[in-house]
Scaffold this active site. Structure first.
Site, short mmCIF file in Angstrom:
data_model
loop_
_atom_site.label_atom_id
_atom_site.label_comp_id
_atom_site.label_asym_id
_atom_site.label_seq_id
_atom_site.Cartn_x
_atom_site.Cartn_y
_atom_site.Cartn_z
N CYS A 70 0.86 -1.20 0.00
CA CYS A 70 0.00 0.00 0.00
C CYS A 70 0.90 1.26 0.00
O CYS A 70 1.67 1.47 0.96
CB CYS A 70 -0.90 -0.01 1.23
N CYS A 201 -17.08 -0.68 9.32
CA CYS A 201 -16.41 0.61 9.30
C CYS A 201 -15.59 0.62 8.01
O CYS A 201 -14.65 -0.16 7.88
CB CYS A 201 -15.50 0.76 10.53
FE1 SF4 Z 1 -0.12 -3.56 5.46
FE2 SF4 Z 1 -2.50 -2.50 6.05
FE3 SF4 Z 1 -0.30 -0.94 5.73
FE4 SF4 Z 1 -1.38 -2.11 3.62
S1 SF4 Z 1 -2.37 -0.56 4.95
S2 SF4 Z 1 0.83 -2.04 4.11
S3 SF4 Z 1 -2.06 -4.06 4.49
S4 SF4 Z 1 -0.64 -2.44 7.33
#
Ligand code: SF4
Ligand code: SAM
Ligand code: DTB
Length: 331
Positions: A70, A201
């Site tokens: 992400c 949510c």
């Molecule tokens: Fe990991 Fe959640 Fe951060 Fe994405 S948003 S890198 S899944 S902790």
């Protein structure tokens, strides 16, 4: 006013709808600011006490070393964000933090873990946390990534009130930000949570370089779910050194406030949360967000890994605006 003269967005009623179209949402965004905020506030008052804000506190129960990519997230193992990873916390340390959050005035405790998806043995410890937090008289929320049917059922049986899982952005823009799991994976997890009878949510992040259309499409995804999420966190990207989205051009604050207003209009009965990013917002901007229909915040000096306004500052802001905390249950 509206781009399409056949649409008169000021006169739309505030009924609960699940059939929002892009032209309608763009017409809302295009309203004069005063008209948009007035309409959002009017709808807000039909559904909620306008001076009552639901207050949630966050705790990162497992930090960093996440396998996902992400682009906004300092917890991904792929980026050099100067974060110290931490294993899943012991239950007693979590309950100590929850008690402190409750004593400072939070009604809901949200526990976040940097996982793509939890292991079954992790779920057992999270259930112990949920039960302990509920015993303190607080509502519970967890955000653990993707879930299996069995894990979802176990969380429900353990008494979990809310599951947070964000769509983050429009389906079109999503692959610019995340490649390691799909939009459909997220929708599937949300459907599991909903079907298990856990409150949902779900919201997103703006300020990631997405277009106006992407913001409209994110809100359409949320509002056209079979049932509106009970809580809708609207996050302003917190730019963290080392993450790919660091250096993204800042979003016009007025567009952020418009996004809150449009979310309020499209999901009249949901708690719209003014979420990450408050530390970079003036008190006056936050006041406008509340006027536009935000009625929930994350409260406490930290979000998951980044700074949030200090509790004393928020208490003073509530006092200056005549706001009260409350209304933790879904209206
Ligand atoms: Fe990991 Fe959640 Fe951060 Fe994405 S948003 S890198 S899944 S902790
Ligand atoms: N790992 C789990 C997941 O991704 O589903 C749960 C934790 S994750 C940190 C929860 C949410 O926090 C993300 O979906 C994203 O919307 C939000 N978030 C993470 N980093 C952010 C940032 N820098 N700015 C704004 N929101 C952020
Ligand atoms: C949500 O929508 N925002 C919260 C919560 N749900 C889990 C997380 C914000 C994280 C901001 C970056 C950080 O502190 O790590």
């Amino acid at each position: 006013m509206s781009a399409n003269p056949a649409i008169n967005p000021i006169q739309q009623s505030s009924s609960i709808r699940h059939d929002w179209r892009l032209d309608e949402v763009q017409a809302l965004y295009a309203l004069p600011f005063n008209d948009l905020v007035f309409k959002a506030q009017a709808i807000h008052r039909e559904h909620f006490d306008p001076n009552e804000i639901q207050v949630s506190s966050l705790l990162s129960i497992k930090t960093g070393s996440c396998s996902e990519d992400c682009g906004y997230c300092p917890q991904s193992a792929r980026y050099d964000s100067d974060l110290t990873p931490e294993a899943l916390m012991p239950v007693d340390a979590v309950l100590k933090a929850a008690r402190q959050a409750r004593d400072q005035g939070a009604s809901r405790f949200c526990m976040g873990a940097a996982w793509r998806q939890p292991k079954d043995r992790d779920i057992e410890r999270v259930v112990e946390m949920v039960q302990g937090v509920k015993a303190l008289g607080m509502e519970t929320c967890v955000t653990l990534g993707m879930l299996t049917d069995e894990q979802t059922a176990r969380l429900k049986e353990g008494g979990l009130d809310y599951y947070n899982h964000n769509l983050d952005t429009s389906e079109d823009y999503y692959s610019e930000v995340i490649t390691t799991r799909t939009y459909q994976d997220r929708l599937d997890t949300l459907a599991r949570v909903r079907d298990a009878g856990i409150n949902v949510c779900c919201g997103g992040i703006v300020g990631m370089g997405e277009s106006d259309v992407d913001r409209s499409k994110l809100l359409i995804e949320l509002a056209n779910l079979p049932k509106h999420p009970e809580s809708v966190p609207i996050n302003m990207l917190v730019q963290v050194e080392g993450t790919p989205l660091m250096g993204t051009e800042a979003l016009d604050p007025l567009v952020f406030i418009r996004t809150i207003a449009v979310a309020r209009i499209m999901m009249p009965g949901s708690r719209v949360r003014l979420s990450a990013g408050r530390n970079n917002m003036s008190d006056e901007m936050q006041a406008l967000c509340f006027l536009a229909g935000a009625n929930s915040i994350f409260y406490g000096d930290k979000l998951l890994t980044t700074d949030n306004p200090m509790t004393n500052h928020d208490l003073r802001l509530f006092e200056r605006l005549g706001l009260r905390s409350g209304g933790s249950s879904y209206a």
